[in-house]
Design an enzyme around this catalytic site. Structure first.
Site, PDB file in Angstrom:
ATOM      1  N   LEU A  43       0.819  -1.198   0.000  1.00  0.00           N
ATOM      2  CA  LEU A  43       0.000   0.000   0.000  1.00  0.00           C
ATOM      3  C   LEU A  43       0.863   1.262   0.000  1.00  0.00           C
ATOM      4  O   LEU A  43       1.702   1.451   0.887  1.00  0.00           O
ATOM      5  CB  LEU A  43      -0.934  -0.001   1.212  1.00  0.00           C
ATOM      6  CG  LEU A  43      -1.925   1.162   1.303  1.00  0.00           C
ATOM      7  CD1 LEU A  43      -2.881   1.147   0.116  1.00  0.00           C
ATOM      8  CD2 LEU A  43      -2.687   1.101   2.625  1.00  0.00           C
ATOM      9  N   ASP A  44       0.641   2.109  -1.010  1.00  0.00           N
ATOM     10  CA  ASP A  44       1.323   3.411  -1.133  1.00  0.00           C
ATOM     11  C   ASP A  44       2.838   3.279  -1.226  1.00  0.00           C
ATOM     12  O   ASP A  44       3.571   4.223  -0.905  1.00  0.00           O
ATOM     13  CB  ASP A  44       0.969   4.336   0.037  1.00  0.00           C
ATOM     14  CG  ASP A  44      -0.518   4.643   0.088  1.00  0.00           C
ATOM     15  OD1 ASP A  44      -1.150   4.653  -0.976  1.00  0.00           O
ATOM     16  OD2 ASP A  44      -1.054   4.861   1.197  1.00  0.00           O
ATOM     17  N   GLU A  45       3.330   2.131  -1.695  1.00  0.00           N
ATOM     18  CA  GLU A  45       4.774   1.934  -1.799  1.00  0.00           C
ATOM     19  C   GLU A  45       5.188   1.467  -3.195  1.00  0.00           C
ATOM     20  O   GLU A  45       6.260   0.911  -3.378  1.00  0.00           O
ATOM     21  CB  GLU A  45       5.243   0.930  -0.736  1.00  0.00           C
ATOM     22  CG  GLU A  45       5.065   1.430   0.695  1.00  0.00           C
ATOM     23  CD  GLU A  45       5.615   0.470   1.734  1.00  0.00           C
ATOM     24  OE1 GLU A  45       6.366  -0.448   1.348  1.00  0.00           O
ATOM     25  OE2 GLU A  45       5.290   0.626   2.923  1.00  0.00           O
TER      26      GLU A  45
END
EC number: 3.5.1.10
Length: 285
Positions: free
Chosen positions: A227-229
């Protein structure tokens, strides 16, 4: 004489003669190169190349790939050629925050973004009026824990049906499953409302305000199961001060998010972004 326009991208081992072989093949087809970028990424030992060129009338992307097939096989090139004149089809997804979506639609309307929105997808009805105004197909896919697998399957079916090359999460506030992110690997772009990795989670502008930050930002990246990486495509920051309220930060942040997402989408659609492990190679103009 009419011309056609193409973009060639490739990745490979950093072998000698790649640029010469590609350039010669394009010249033999009557092509004329007008832009080229290359990069050797030493940590991964991979070579990246982007070539934009004009060709004679009647030349097709398939014909270019076929002409380069012997070279690609000999040198182990992962090569792709696209017709640059054809607007790529995209699917835009949004929840209730519509600023990034509206900026995208405007930039497409005025021609800065060369794309065709095949569908606008939302888990709410709010964005339907924008789709109706722009003459875009609207698909309402409300998401609950029970219906999420079916809704994600419907999204994948929509991608296949429309031939969309990119899914744009323009502040779509639902976490995609690991299975969906794998199937959309390299074909889904998200905008995150922070200059990652700072201030993750809920209400980042309040966190930023409480910490007295002097810069706020936004990050656009490919969607992955982390997530978000995902691999970052574009980032930007805006300077703020103690005189700005938390509401001011929200307004400044929305503007930054909109511009960052649009630039990331533009780079992707122009084939300027090549994946390099967990990072990206982004060729400018």
């Amino acid at each position: 004489m009419s011309e056609t326009s193409f973009i060639l991208t490739l990745t490979s081992a950093p072998l000698p003669g790649i640029i010469a072989a590609v350039s010669t093949a394009i010249a033999d087809l009557g092509g004329n190169i007008h832009e080229t970028h290359q990069h050797w990424d030493r940590p991964t030992d991979r070579f990246f190349l982007r070539v934009a060129f004009f060709g004679p009338e009647g030349l097709t992307a398939t014909a270019v790939e076929q002409a380069l097939a012997p070279t690609a096989e000999k040198l182990g090139l992962d090569l792709k050629v696209v017709d640059a004149a054809r607007p790529p089809k995209v699917i835009a997804m949004v929840s209730k925050f519509d600023h990034a979506l509206l900026h995208l639609l405007y930039q497409i309307r005025v021609g800065w973004l060369h794309a065709e929105v095949a569908a606008l997808v939302s888990n709410h009805e709010d964005a339907r009026r924008f789709a109706d105004h722009e003459g875009i197909r609207f698909v309402h896919l409300p998401v609950t824990p029970e219906t999420k697998p079916q809704q994600e399957a419907a999204l994948l079916a929509l991608v296949d049906e429309t031939g969309a090359e990119l899914v744009i999460l323009a502040r779509y506030m639902q976490i995609l499953s690991d299975d969906l992110t794998r199937k959309l690997s390299g074909r889904a772009i998200n905008i995150h409302h922070s200059f990652l990795p700072a201030f993750k989670g809920a209400n980042p502008y309040k966190q930023a305000y409480q910490r007295g930050v002097k810069l706020i930002g936004a990050t656009s990246h490919y969607v992955t199961s982390d997530l978000d990486e995902g691999p970052i495509i574009e980032q930007d920051v805006a300077r703020v001060s103690h005189a700005d309220t938390a509401e001011d930060l929200v307004a400044i942040g929305r503007d930054t998010e909109s511009r960052v997402l649009a630039r990331a989408v533009k780079s992707h659609l122009e084939r300027r972004v090549l994946l390099c492990s967990t990072r990206t190679v982004v060729f400018g103009k």
